[in-house]
Scaffold this active site. Structure first.
Site, PDB file in Angstrom:
ATOM      1  N   GLY A 177     -35.767   0.048   9.359  1.00 50.34           N
ATOM      2  CA  GLY A 177     -35.489  -1.285   9.909  1.00 50.34           C
ATOM      3  C   GLY A 177     -34.110  -1.825   9.619  1.00 50.34           C
ATOM      4  N   ILE A 224     -32.687  -7.637   7.110  1.00 50.71           N
ATOM      5  CA  ILE A 224     -33.398  -7.837   5.844  1.00 50.71           C
ATOM      6  C   ILE A 224     -33.541  -6.493   5.118  1.00 50.71           C
ATOM      7  CG2 ILE A 224     -35.664  -8.429   4.883  1.00 50.71           C
ATOM      8  CD1 ILE A 224     -35.858 -10.632   7.043  1.00 50.71           C
ATOM      9  N   ALA A 284     -41.205  -7.566  19.989  1.00 49.47           N
ATOM     10  CA  ALA A 284     -42.059  -8.109  21.045  1.00 49.47           C
ATOM     11  C   ALA A 284     -41.185  -8.291  22.277  1.00 49.47           C
ATOM     12  CB  ALA A 284     -42.659  -9.445  20.628  1.00 49.47           C
ATOM     13  N   TYR A 344     -42.689 -18.796  18.464  1.00 47.17           N
ATOM     14  CA  TYR A 344     -42.973 -17.547  17.736  1.00 47.17           C
ATOM     15  C   TYR A 344     -44.126 -16.786  18.406  1.00 47.17           C
ATOM     16  CZ  TYR A 344     -42.504 -14.484  13.702  1.00 47.17           C
ATOM     17  OH  TYR A 344     -42.255 -13.407  12.885  1.00 47.17           O
ATOM     18  N   LYS A 400     -47.983 -11.051  13.309  1.00 48.25           N
ATOM     19  CA  LYS A 400     -47.818 -11.208  11.851  1.00 48.25           C
ATOM     20  C   LYS A 400     -49.155 -11.528  11.171  1.00 48.25           C
ATOM     21  CE  LYS A 400     -43.367 -10.448  11.519  1.00 48.25           C
ATOM     22  NZ  LYS A 400     -42.955  -9.066  11.221  1.00 48.25           N
ATOM     23  N   ILE A 428     -34.005 -16.168   8.897  1.00 52.66           N
ATOM     24  CA  ILE A 428     -32.655 -15.653   8.610  1.00 52.66           C
ATOM     25  C   ILE A 428     -32.066 -15.191   9.938  1.00 52.66           C
ATOM     26  CG2 ILE A 428     -31.312 -13.913   7.360  1.00 52.66           C
ATOM     27  CD1 ILE A 428     -33.562 -13.604   5.383  1.00 52.66           C
TER      28      ILE A 428
HETATM   29  P1  NAP Z   1     -33.330  -6.696  12.469  1.00 55.32           P
HETATM   30  O1  NAP Z   1     -32.152  -6.561  11.632  1.00 55.32           O
HETATM   31  O2  NAP Z   1     -33.138  -6.779  13.954  1.00 55.32           O
HETATM   32  O3  NAP Z   1     -34.364  -5.551  12.122  1.00 55.32           O
HETATM   33  C1  NAP Z   1     -35.440  -5.199  12.964  1.00 55.32           C
HETATM   34  C2  NAP Z   1     -35.521  -3.717  12.948  1.00 55.32           C
HETATM   35  O4  NAP Z   1     -36.668  -3.226  13.669  1.00 55.32           O
HETATM   36  C3  NAP Z   1     -34.302  -3.097  13.628  1.00 55.32           C
HETATM   37  O5  NAP Z   1     -33.709  -2.174  12.755  1.00 55.32           O
HETATM   38  C4  NAP Z   1     -34.906  -2.430  14.837  1.00 55.32           C
HETATM   39  O6  NAP Z   1     -34.184  -1.299  15.248  1.00 55.32           O
HETATM   40  C5  NAP Z   1     -36.244  -2.041  14.287  1.00 55.32           C
HETATM   41  N1  NAP Z   1     -37.143  -1.579  15.354  1.00 55.32           N
HETATM   42  C6  NAP Z   1     -37.542  -2.221  16.468  1.00 55.32           C
HETATM   43  N2  NAP Z   1     -38.326  -1.414  17.212  1.00 55.32           N
HETATM   44  C7  NAP Z   1     -38.432  -0.244  16.530  1.00 55.32           C
HETATM   45  C8  NAP Z   1     -39.097   0.988  16.760  1.00 55.32           C
HETATM   46  N3  NAP Z   1     -39.822   1.204  17.856  1.00 55.32           N
HETATM   47  N4  NAP Z   1     -38.983   1.985  15.845  1.00 55.32           N
HETATM   48  C9  NAP Z   1     -38.226   1.818  14.747  1.00 55.32           C
HETATM   49  N5  NAP Z   1     -37.561   0.688  14.471  1.00 55.32           N
HETATM   50  C10 NAP Z   1     -37.666  -0.337  15.354  1.00 55.32           C
HETATM   51  O7  NAP Z   1     -34.144  -8.023  12.089  1.00 55.32           O
HETATM   52  P2  NAP Z   1     -34.815  -8.530  10.718  1.00 55.32           P
HETATM   53  O8  NAP Z   1     -34.879 -10.005  10.878  1.00 55.32           O
HETATM   54  O9  NAP Z   1     -34.149  -7.937   9.560  1.00 55.32           O
HETATM   55  O10 NAP Z   1     -36.307  -8.000  10.878  1.00 55.32           O
HETATM   56  C11 NAP Z   1     -36.954  -7.182   9.921  1.00 55.32           C
HETATM   57  C12 NAP Z   1     -38.374  -7.649   9.695  1.00 55.32           C
HETATM   58  O11 NAP Z   1     -38.354  -8.924   9.068  1.00 55.32           O
HETATM   59  C13 NAP Z   1     -39.206  -7.835  10.970  1.00 55.32           C
HETATM   60  O12 NAP Z   1     -40.532  -7.427  10.717  1.00 55.32           O
HETATM   61  C14 NAP Z   1     -39.174  -9.338  11.166  1.00 55.32           C
HETATM   62  O13 NAP Z   1     -40.268  -9.812  11.934  1.00 55.32           O
HETATM   63  C15 NAP Z   1     -39.252  -9.784   9.742  1.00 55.32           C
HETATM   64  N6  NAP Z   1     -38.874 -11.176   9.464  1.00 55.32           N
HETATM   65  C16 NAP Z   1     -37.695 -11.660   9.917  1.00 55.32           C
HETATM   66  C17 NAP Z   1     -37.358 -12.982   9.659  1.00 55.32           C
HETATM   67  C18 NAP Z   1     -36.057 -13.554  10.160  1.00 55.32           C
HETATM   68  O14 NAP Z   1     -35.981 -14.784  10.270  1.00 55.32           O
HETATM   69  N7  NAP Z   1     -35.064 -12.760  10.470  1.00 55.32           N
HETATM   70  C19 NAP Z   1     -38.225 -13.798   8.915  1.00 55.32           C
HETATM   71  C20 NAP Z   1     -39.419 -13.256   8.458  1.00 55.32           C
HETATM   72  C21 NAP Z   1     -39.744 -11.946   8.739  1.00 55.32           C
HETATM   73  P3  NAP Z   1     -32.966  -1.494  16.315  1.00 55.32           P
HETATM   74  O15 NAP Z   1     -32.162  -2.653  15.917  1.00 55.32           O
HETATM   75  O16 NAP Z   1     -32.282  -0.217  16.175  1.00 55.32           O
HETATM   76  O17 NAP Z   1     -33.636  -1.754  17.619  1.00 55.32           O
END
Ligand code: NAP
Length: 274
Positions: free
Chosen positions: A12, A19, A95, A155, A162, A191
């Site tokens: 991820g 994150i 999504a 959301y 989630k 974030i």
């Molecule tokens: P991010 O940097 O965009 O990370 C999301 C990751 O998921 C990306 O590396 C993306 O890969 C990967 N991904 C999507 N589809 C995939 C697949 N089919 N196979 C493998 N990898 C896949 O965003 P983030 O905010 O750090 O998100 C990480 C987690 O934290 C998520 O579960 C998110 O819901 C959760 N979260 C985020 C927040 C927030 O506010 N940012 C808050 C709470 C929880 P690509 O970029 O290469 O597509």
């Protein structure tokens, strides 16, 4: 060196705002040997400098979690290069756009299935397929958000994903506990990341959180990274099935704290920080 001798894989990382990058950095700084994954070739090149920084250039593997054969191939690469592993970070969600704004009632079955498959089922599949190479003192961590517990505007579909993810953590924790595998989630505050950019009115969410969280500011990937490292380390060896909030305390609030001006008019306290 809290993670000295620990080996694991982190899924991820899209860029340095992810994150998962915060978690990887904290683990590596505390002595862990990490492996990271990329979604497809387009991202392989982008991740090369990050792999370099995390001292894992030779452990940068492809893994699209919607393709079961790539999860099996990931296990084989990890087995060959690391032998046993002690932790997995699942920091993945997706999504289709239609599920992250507009009317909830209009969400299609196709969008629902995609979100559940990538954001939830992939955790079960990863745990099952990587279990044969996990040590008997290991830890799995995933990422959730408060929108899986209470309604958060826009959301929508990800909130349902989630909620399912958080229950998946608990059922997995019970099932895998006997194998010495712990399973936990961090519920992070908002974030600004690539994934977050897809959520309607996300900048308002950031402002709202900073205004109402007890700590009066938004959290950082370093803060999530350090809490994640704790949950992956032996420091948390008695903790499993837990949803650990790293959100500046936002989730404890039942009502916003209001300040009153000299005329007795209420206004919401916000120090302007995002
Ligand atoms: P991010 O940097 O965009 O990370 C999301 C990751 O998921 C990306 O590396 C993306 O890969 C990967 N991904 C999507 N589809 C995939 C697949 N089919 N196979 C493998 N990898 C896949 O965003 P983030 O905010 O750090 O998100 C990480 C987690 O934290 C998520 O579960 C998110 O819901 C959760 N979260 C985020 C927040 C927030 O506010 N940012 C808050 C709470 C929880 P690509 O970029 O290469 O597509």
């Amino acid at each position: 060196m809290i993670m000295k001798g620990k080996k694991g894989v982190i899924l991820g990382i899209a860029n340095k705002k992810s994150i998962a990058y915060g978690i990887a950095k904290s683990c590596e700084e505390q002595g862990a040997t990490v492996a990271i994954t990329f979604l497809n070739e387009r991202f392989q090149e982008k991740l090369a400098p990050i792999a370099d920084e995390l001292n894992c250039s030779e452990r940068l593997y492809p893994c699209d979690v919607s393709k079961p054969e790539e999860i099996v191939a990931l296990r084989e690469s990890l087995k060959k290069d690391l032998g046993e592993i002690d932790f997995i970070v699942h920091s993945i969600a997706f999504a289709p756009k239609e599920g992250l704004s507009g009317r909830f009632v209009d969400i299609s079955k196709e969008a629902f299935d995609i979100a559940m498959d990538i954001s939830v089922y992939s955790l079960i599949e990863l745990a099952r397929e990587l279990k044969p190479i996990m040590s008997d003192s290991s830890s799995i961590l995933t990422l959730s958000y408060y929108g899986g517990v209470k309604y958060i505007p826009n959301y929508n579909l990800m909130g349902v994903a989630k909620a399912t993810l958080e229950m998946t953590v608990k059922y997995l924790a019970e099932d895998l506990g006997k194998d010495g595998i712990r399973v936990n989630a961090i519920s992070a505050g908002p974030i600004k990341t690539l994934a977050a950019a897809g959520i309607g009115d996300f900048s308002f969410m950031l402002k709202w959180n900073a205004a109402h969280a007890p700590l009066k500011k938004n959290i950082t990937i370093e803060q999530v990274g350090n809490s994640g490292m704790y949950l992956l380390s032996d420091l948390s060896s008695g903790v499993t099935g837990e949803i650990h909030y790293v959100d500046g305390g936002y989730n404890i609030m039942g009502m916003p704290a209001v300040e009153f001006d000299e005329n007795g008019k209420p206004h919401i306290a916000w120090n302007g920080e995002n």
